[in-house]
Design an enzyme around this catalytic site. Structure first.
Site, PDB file in Angstrom:
ATOM      1  N   GLU A  32      16.580 101.951  74.741  1.00 28.34           N
ATOM      2  CA  GLU A  32      17.704 101.091  74.636  1.00 28.34           C
ATOM      3  C   GLU A  32      18.381 101.187  73.521  1.00 28.34           C
ATOM      4  O   GLU A  32      18.036 101.069  72.199  1.00 28.34           O
ATOM      5  CB  GLU A  32      17.361  99.657  75.064  1.00 28.34           C
ATOM      6  CG  GLU A  32      18.384  98.568  74.754  1.00 28.34           C
ATOM      7  CD  GLU A  32      17.954  97.198  75.026  1.00 28.34           C
ATOM      8  OE1 GLU A  32      16.549  96.760  75.508  1.00 28.34           O
ATOM      9  OE2 GLU A  32      18.569  96.029  74.608  1.00 28.34           O
ATOM     10  N   ASP A  63      -0.882 100.628  72.792  1.00 27.67           N
ATOM     11  CA  ASP A  63      -0.781 100.261  74.217  1.00 27.67           C
ATOM     12  C   ASP A  63       0.030  98.874  74.402  1.00 27.67           C
ATOM     13  O   ASP A  63      -0.302  97.936  74.130  1.00 27.67           O
ATOM     14  CB  ASP A  63      -2.435  99.612  74.718  1.00 27.67           C
ATOM     15  CG  ASP A  63      -2.378  99.225  76.053  1.00 27.67           C
ATOM     16  OD1 ASP A  63      -1.315  99.089  76.646  1.00 27.67           O
ATOM     17  OD2 ASP A  63      -3.546  99.311  76.932  1.00 27.67           O
ATOM     18  N   HIS A  96      26.545  95.824  70.839  1.00 28.48           N
ATOM     19  CA  HIS A  96      25.702  96.489  71.889  1.00 28.48           C
ATOM     20  C   HIS A  96      26.522  97.442  72.862  1.00 28.48           C
ATOM     21  O   HIS A  96      26.268  98.662  73.106  1.00 28.48           O
ATOM     22  CB  HIS A  96      25.620  95.395  72.898  1.00 28.48           C
ATOM     23  CG  HIS A  96      24.026  95.275  73.346  1.00 28.48           C
ATOM     24  ND1 HIS A  96      23.567  94.492  74.164  1.00 28.48           N
ATOM     25  CD2 HIS A  96      23.095  95.854  72.465  1.00 28.48           C
ATOM     26  CE1 HIS A  96      22.314  94.577  74.203  1.00 28.48           C
ATOM     27  NE2 HIS A  96      21.716  95.391  73.267  1.00 28.48           N
ATOM     28  N   LYS A 101      11.844  88.662  74.201  1.00 33.36           N
ATOM     29  CA  LYS A 101      12.064  90.142  74.700  1.00 33.36           C
ATOM     30  C   LYS A 101      12.606  90.931  73.376  1.00 33.36           C
ATOM     31  O   LYS A 101      12.265  92.059  73.060  1.00 33.36           O
ATOM     32  CB  LYS A 101      13.218  90.126  75.677  1.00 33.36           C
ATOM     33  CG  LYS A 101      13.226  91.371  76.554  1.00 33.36           C
ATOM     34  CD  LYS A 101      14.398  92.220  75.925  1.00 33.36           C
ATOM     35  CE  LYS A 101      14.630  93.505  76.783  1.00 33.36           C
ATOM     36  NZ  LYS A 101      15.569  94.439  76.251  1.00 33.36           N
TER      37      LYS A 101
END
Ligand code: MEV
Length: 440
Positions: free
Chosen positions: A85, A298, A395, A282
């Site tokens: 991202e 992981d 962004h 998030k």
């Protein structure tokens, strides 16, 4: 739909040919060429990647970047990040830079205990089972000593075992709960091997236990598995400075005081509203996962545990919190992290090895502190943008190049577009219109 037997036994070429024939529409030769183009040029390295997974056709690339200027407990790190991202690495770097000028990040590991269970069923008077358990406890521990001795030599091993009555949750259901210290390893294989040995011993000992008769002699093991919920493998990271040192944010008409309060309100909202909490967390995992991936750890385990931890009091909440006390702004995070710096992929993947080297070959505890600090930096940068300029400005700027590439823009077109959009809002349709215009 075409199904196939023995797919895994086919050669790579035959796998691709079968796939192209049944499931893809482009020319099979082009498909084969495309897959081949992502293979590693060094056949040894390719063999290594193939060995990590199954039915491997090629490699899937992800960008590998770094965020410099992370000052954590007085030491400066350049942090490797693997993420798809745009703007995540830039945000981490900006959070790191901001706090490097205000004392840096502080971090401490609260504990590193891992947990696993043998889930089993047994029919009888539970008091009798507890007596059985205490009678065979030493045997259980002895029977796993061949598995635990190496870990013990490194300062870890089995810490405790206990029997838990869960019959109020599910009929005849009990757990043998074991706690472990796995030092610098994540320890999944170690824990699962020990648990499976416990399971065998439980079953065998029940069969010959003199106080048991009939059905009591049968312990039915349902499963033996580590828990990815590690609320006792926790790290804290925080940043703090006098409110005045936060600076002012003229673009949002906020002085330091107003910014601090607005920032606190934003984090408080994530603490009470599940919709916001999910997005807020998030953002934290944008940073944490990127380091987890770069170091061969992981990320599914880390995410699953982090979200369960965020809901530990029954409501899903923010993993970070803010306080403003006596003029001091403090922003902190508490995260459960079960990570390793030895074992698994960490030393197998050439780039994880390089990432760990870049971080000074940390032990698991130091890596936990780094990951938590990156999560906090990421969260700070996101919330700071949200309460000042809004997220889209930065962004979409970062996203602009991706949109331009989507339209096959040339390097010159990209350069001109970056200039053109420097003071404009970026949108997918805006970029398309711009390209149509300049391309005539
Ligand atoms: C985007 O990947 C992450 C953010 O939405 C996080 C947040 O809203 O706090 C920007």
């Amino acid at each position: 739909m075409s199904t196939i037997k023995g797919f895994s036994k086919l050669s790579r070429t035959d796998k691709i040919a079968w796939l192209a024939k049944h499931f893809l529409t482009s020319n099979p030769l082009d498909i084969a060429r495309e897959f081949a183009s992502f293979m590693h040029t060094n056949s040894e390295t390719q063999r290594l990647f193939d060995g990590i997974s199954e039915n491997t056709l090629t490699n899937f690339y992800m960008p590998y970047g770094v965020a410099p200027n992370f000052v954590i407990n007085g030491r400066t790190y350049v942090v490797p990040m693997v993420i798809e991202e745009s703007s995540v690495v830039a945000a981490a770097a900006s959070g790191a830079k901001f706090w490097s000028e205000r004392g840096g990040f502080h971090a401490e590991v609260v504990s590193t205990t891992k947990v696993g269970h043998v889930h089993f069923q047994w029919r009888g008077d539970s008091d009798k089972l507890f007596t059985f358990f205490s009678d065979i406890k030493d045997i259980l521990i002895l029977e796993v000593s061949h598995l635990t001795q190496n870990m013990e030599a490194r300062g870890g091993g089995l810490k405790n075992i206990e029997l838990i009555d869960c019959t109020h949750l599910e009929p005849e259901y009990y757990q043998l709960k074991a706690t472990f210290e796995t030092c610098d390893a994540m320890g999944a294989n170690f824990i699962n091997s020990v648990l499976e040995e416990f399971a065998r011993t439980l079953e065998e000992e029940a069969k010959v236990y003199p106080e048991f008769s009939g059905a009591e002699k049968k312990i039915e093991v349902v499963m033996s598995i580590l828990s990815n919920y590690t609320p006792e493998s926790v790290v804290k990271a925080w940043v703090e400075c006098p409110v005045e040192e936060l600076g002012s944010f003229p673009e949002a008409d906020l002085d330091a005081q107003a910014f601090a309060k607005k920032f606190r309100t934003a984090v408080n909202i994530a603490n009470v509203d599940v919709s916001r909490a999910t997005t807020h967390n998030k953002g934290i995992f944008n940073g944490v996962d990127a380091v987890v991936l770069a170091t061969g750890n992981d990320f599914r385990a880390i995410e699953a545990c982090g979200h369960a931890y965020a809901a530990r009091d029954g409501q899903y909440r923010s993993l970070s919190k803010v306080s403003i006390i006596d003029g001091i702004f403090r922003f902190e995070i508490e995260l459960p992290l079960a990570v390793g710096t030895v074992g698994g992929l960490t030393r197998l993947h050439p780039l994880s090895k390089r990432s760990l080297e870049m971080l000074g070959n940390p032990g698991a505890k130091e890596l936990m502190k780094i990951m938590a600090s990156v999560g906090l930096a990421q969260n700070f940068a996101a919330v700071k943008a949200l309460v000042t300029s809004g997220i889209q400005k930065g962004h979409m700027k970062m996203h602009l190049t991706n949109i331009l590439r989507h339209f096959n823009a040339t390097d010159l077109e990209i350069e001109n577009a970056l200039q053109y959009f420097a003071d404009k809002t970026v949108s997918f349709s805006g970029v398309r219109e711009y390209l149509v215009k300049v391309r005539g």
